[in-house]
Every structure is written in C-alpha cells, then in structure tokens.
Scaffold this motif. Sequence first.
Motif, PDB file in Angstrom:
ATOM      1  N   ARG A   1       7.597   6.883  10.691  1.00 40.78           N
ATOM      2  CA  ARG A   1       7.040   5.059  11.354  1.00 40.78           C
ATOM      3  C   ARG A   1       5.607   5.337  11.592  1.00 40.78           C
ATOM      4  NH1 ARG A   1      10.275   5.048  15.485  1.00 40.78           N
ATOM      5  NH2 ARG A   1       8.313   5.453  17.047  1.00 40.78           N
ATOM      6  N   MET A   2       4.316   7.282  11.506  1.00 39.40           N
ATOM      7  CA  MET A   2       3.205   7.268  11.180  1.00 39.40           C
ATOM      8  C   MET A   2       2.785   6.854   9.403  1.00 39.40           C
ATOM      9  SD  MET A   2       2.501  10.369  12.940  1.00 39.40           S
ATOM     10  CE  MET A   2       2.494  10.299  15.071  1.00 39.40           C
ATOM     11  N   LEU A   3       3.620   7.730   9.196  1.00 36.13           N
ATOM     12  CA  LEU A   3       3.729   7.664   7.439  1.00 36.13           C
ATOM     13  C   LEU A   3       3.715   5.932   6.733  1.00 36.13           C
ATOM     14  CD1 LEU A   3       5.301  10.589   5.779  1.00 36.13           C
ATOM     15  CD2 LEU A   3       2.965  10.539   6.463  1.00 36.13           C
ATOM     16  N   SER A   4       4.341   4.950   7.426  1.00 33.99           N
ATOM     17  CA  SER A   4       5.087   3.668   6.883  1.00 33.99           C
ATOM     18  C   SER A   4       4.055   2.951   7.997  1.00 33.99           C
ATOM     19  CB  SER A   4       6.483   3.173   7.640  1.00 33.99           C
ATOM     20  OG  SER A   4       6.781   1.977   6.873  1.00 33.99           O
ATOM     21  N   ASN A   5       3.638   3.036   8.489  1.00 38.14           N
ATOM     22  CA  ASN A   5       2.816   1.812   8.917  1.00 38.14           C
ATOM     23  C   ASN A   5       1.065   2.094   8.462  1.00 38.14           C
ATOM     24  OD1 ASN A   5       4.302   0.910  11.027  1.00 38.14           O
ATOM     25  ND2 ASN A   5       3.482   2.144  12.320  1.00 38.14           N
ATOM     26  N   ALA A   6       0.554   3.726   8.065  1.00 40.00           N
ATOM     27  CA  ALA A   6      -0.099   3.652   7.351  1.00 40.00           C
ATOM     28  C   ALA A   6      -0.342   3.170   5.510  1.00 40.00           C
ATOM     29  CB  ALA A   6      -0.825   5.261   7.259  1.00 40.00           C
ATOM     30  N   GLY A   7       1.232   3.018   5.284  1.00 42.44           N
ATOM     31  CA  GLY A   7       0.821   2.655   4.080  1.00 42.44           C
ATOM     32  C   GLY A   7       1.522   3.588   2.965  1.00 42.44           C
ATOM     33  N   TYR A   8       1.621   4.805   3.581  1.00 42.20           N
ATOM     34  CA  TYR A   8       2.021   6.572   2.592  1.00 42.20           C
ATOM     35  C   TYR A   8       3.488   6.040   2.651  1.00 42.20           C
ATOM     36  CZ  TYR A   8      -3.000   8.134   3.322  1.00 42.20           C
ATOM     37  OH  TYR A   8      -4.061   7.668   3.753  1.00 42.20           O
ATOM     38  N   LEU A   9       4.323   5.726   3.305  1.00 43.82           N
ATOM     39  CA  LEU A   9       5.803   6.272   2.807  1.00 43.82           C
ATOM     40  C   LEU A   9       6.480   6.283   1.346  1.00 43.82           C
ATOM     41  CD1 LEU A   9       7.983   7.492   4.377  1.00 43.82           C
ATOM     42  CD2 LEU A   9       8.941   4.763   5.358  1.00 43.82           C
ATOM     43  N   TYR A  10       6.955   6.719   0.581  1.00 45.24           N
ATOM     44  CA  TYR A  10       7.871   6.642  -0.454  1.00 45.24           C
ATOM     45  C   TYR A  10       8.508   6.181  -0.213  1.00 45.24           C
ATOM     46  CZ  TYR A  10      10.103   7.385  -4.308  1.00 45.24           C
ATOM     47  OH  TYR A  10      11.703   7.470  -5.722  1.00 45.24           O
ATOM     48  N   ARG A  11       9.115   4.630  -0.694  1.00 44.93           N
ATOM     49  CA  ARG A  11      10.933   4.178  -0.487  1.00 44.93           C
ATOM     50  C   ARG A  11      11.575   3.785  -1.744  1.00 44.93           C
ATOM     51  NH1 ARG A  11       7.798  -0.702   4.038  1.00 44.93           N
ATOM     52  NH2 ARG A  11       6.977   0.425   4.744  1.00 44.93           N
ATOM     53  N   GLY A  12      10.757   4.392  -3.148  1.00 47.62           N
ATOM     54  CA  GLY A  12      11.808   4.164  -4.189  1.00 47.62           C
ATOM     55  C   GLY A  12      11.685   3.196  -4.937  1.00 47.62           C
ATOM     56  N   SER A  13      10.903   1.476  -3.893  1.00 47.82           N
ATOM     57  CA  SER A  13      10.718   0.604  -4.579  1.00 47.82           C
ATOM     58  C   SER A  13       9.962  -0.554  -3.711  1.00 47.82           C
ATOM     59  CB  SER A  13      12.522  -0.111  -4.805  1.00 47.82           C
ATOM     60  OG  SER A  13      12.671  -1.569  -4.436  1.00 47.82           O
ATOM     61  N   PRO A  14       8.707  -0.907  -4.989  1.00 47.59           N
ATOM     62  CA  PRO A  14       8.484  -0.943  -6.687  1.00 47.59           C
ATOM     63  C   PRO A  14       8.817  -0.060  -6.862  1.00 47.59           C
ATOM     64  CG  PRO A  14       7.413  -2.678  -5.485  1.00 47.59           C
ATOM     65  CD  PRO A  14       8.366  -1.623  -4.210  1.00 47.59           C
ATOM     66  N   LEU A  15       8.606   0.120  -8.443  1.00 44.77           N
ATOM     67  CA  LEU A  15       8.817   1.273  -8.442  1.00 44.77           C
ATOM     68  C   LEU A  15       7.141   1.427  -9.410  1.00 44.77           C
ATOM     69  CD1 LEU A  15       9.282   4.010 -10.751  1.00 44.77           C
ATOM     70  CD2 LEU A  15       9.749   2.544 -12.294  1.00 44.77           C
ATOM     71  N   ASN A  16       6.785   0.283  -9.649  1.00 41.82           N
ATOM     72  CA  ASN A  16       4.980   0.075  -9.651  1.00 41.82           C
ATOM     73  C   ASN A  16       4.328   0.680  -8.482  1.00 41.82           C
ATOM     74  OD1 ASN A  16       5.126  -0.240 -12.305  1.00 41.82           O
ATOM     75  ND2 ASN A  16       5.620  -2.611 -12.431  1.00 41.82           N
ATOM     76  N   ALA A  17       4.692   0.343  -7.477  1.00 42.64           N
ATOM     77  CA  ALA A  17       3.974  -0.241  -6.187  1.00 42.64           C
ATOM     78  C   ALA A  17       3.695   1.748  -5.755  1.00 42.64           C
ATOM     79  CB  ALA A  17       4.325  -0.794  -5.194  1.00 42.64           C
ATOM     80  N   ASN A  18       5.339   2.088  -5.870  1.00 43.30           N
ATOM     81  CA  ASN A  18       5.151   3.632  -5.281  1.00 43.30           C
ATOM     82  C   ASN A  18       5.144   5.141  -6.256  1.00 43.30           C
ATOM     83  OD1 ASN A  18       5.355   3.109  -2.462  1.00 43.30           O
ATOM     84  ND2 ASN A  18       7.834   1.887  -3.170  1.00 43.30           N
ATOM     85  N   LEU A  19       6.064   4.285  -7.621  1.00 38.14           N
ATOM     86  CA  LEU A  19       5.743   5.984  -8.691  1.00 38.14           C
ATOM     87  C   LEU A  19       4.597   5.497  -9.140  1.00 38.14           C
ATOM     88  CD1 LEU A  19       9.365   5.594  -9.511  1.00 38.14           C
ATOM     89  CD2 LEU A  19       8.184   7.387  -7.296  1.00 38.14           C
ATOM     90  N   GLY A  20       3.720   4.878  -9.657  1.00 37.30           N
ATOM     91  CA  GLY A  20       2.549   4.379 -10.383  1.00 37.30           C
ATOM     92  C   GLY A  20       1.818   5.374 -10.150  1.00 37.30           C
ATOM     93  N   LEU A  21       1.412   6.447 -11.413  1.00 36.61           N
ATOM     94  CA  LEU A  21       0.197   7.083 -10.690  1.00 36.61           C
ATOM     95  C   LEU A  21      -0.981   6.713 -11.543  1.00 36.61           C
ATOM     96  CD1 LEU A  21       1.713  10.505 -11.000  1.00 36.61           C
ATOM     97  CD2 LEU A  21       1.119   9.604  -8.979  1.00 36.61           C
ATOM     98  N   GLY A  22      -2.269   6.415 -10.687  1.00 37.02           N
ATOM     99  CA  GLY A  22      -3.768   5.268 -11.235  1.00 37.02           C
ATOM    100  C   GLY A  22      -4.055   6.795 -12.455  1.00 37.02           C
ATOM    101  N   MET A  23      -4.130   6.535 -13.681  1.00 35.86           N
ATOM    102  CA  MET A  23      -4.611   6.896 -14.983  1.00 35.86           C
ATOM    103  C   MET A  23      -5.115   6.723 -15.603  1.00 35.86           C
ATOM    104  SD  MET A  23      -0.763   8.344 -15.669  1.00 35.86           S
ATOM    105  CE  MET A  23      -1.298  10.179 -17.394  1.00 35.86           C
ATOM    106  N   LYS A  24      -6.927   7.276 -15.691  1.00 41.39           N
ATOM    107  CA  LYS A  24      -7.814   6.391 -16.793  1.00 41.39           C
ATOM    108  C   LYS A  24      -7.348   7.210 -18.139  1.00 41.39           C
ATOM    109  CE  LYS A  24     -10.881   6.946 -12.300  1.00 41.39           C
ATOM    110  NZ  LYS A  24     -12.096   8.112 -12.443  1.00 41.39           N
TER     111      LYS A  24
END
Length: 121
Positions: free
Chosen positions: A95-118
């Motif tokens: 819950r701590m991770l989820s409430n802070a927006g850190y939790l991996y949920r596996g979906s949607p792909l772009n929101a959780n798995l996407g890595l910020g690459m320059k």
Amino acid sequence: MTLFTDTEFTTKYGASYNFENWQIEAASEMIFSQVGLRYRQEWTAETAPTVIKNAAMEQLRFILEHDIPFIDQKHIKAGDMEADISTDYSTLALRMLSNAGYLYRGSPLNANLGLGMKFGG
C-alpha cells in the motif's frame, strides 16, 4: 541492494527483532522488485526515497514477525517432509508503494514498463 540500515530499522521498530544484514538486503530486493521499471533507480540506504525505505523496513518487520522463511523456492523437501511455500508480501508495504505511485502493476505497458530514454545529443 540495501535500502535501509539496521540502525534505521531498530529506531523505527525497536530493538526486539533479531536479524542479519543479508535479511535487510533480501527485504530490500523484494520491495525493489515491486517498483515499476520507470521508477527504479540505483538506490542506497542514503538515496532511497522515504516511501521505498519505509516499505522495505515494513517488509522485513512483516517477515520477522510472521516467521516467513527467506527462501526463494516454491517447493522444499527435508527427509520425509515436504511442503509448498511462498514468501508473502506485507500488504502495508505494498500500500505504501501504491499510494506513492511506485507500485508495478504490469498494466498499462506504457505507464509502468516504459523507461525514459533520451535520444540525440
């Protein structure tokens, strides 16, 4: 990877717990594995965000209090005895991770798995 120190854990939860440094690392790795890839960094006990640090400490407390084994296998056998086991996660830590927006949920792909690459320059 160690997301907190034994001193931080003892300060937060008291000195009644007995644990070793490898257990701190195991609990830290468990919590790190639940963090979305986009948010993962090479954290240390000094650089980990407070939410990540607190979740890792709560995970260790949960494991120690409930006597959950630090075993990475689904099936163990000792002589005539055998059992299926799994390492449980503290719902409070998740819950701590989820409430802070850190939790991996596996979906949607772009929101959780996407890595910020320059790109470029």
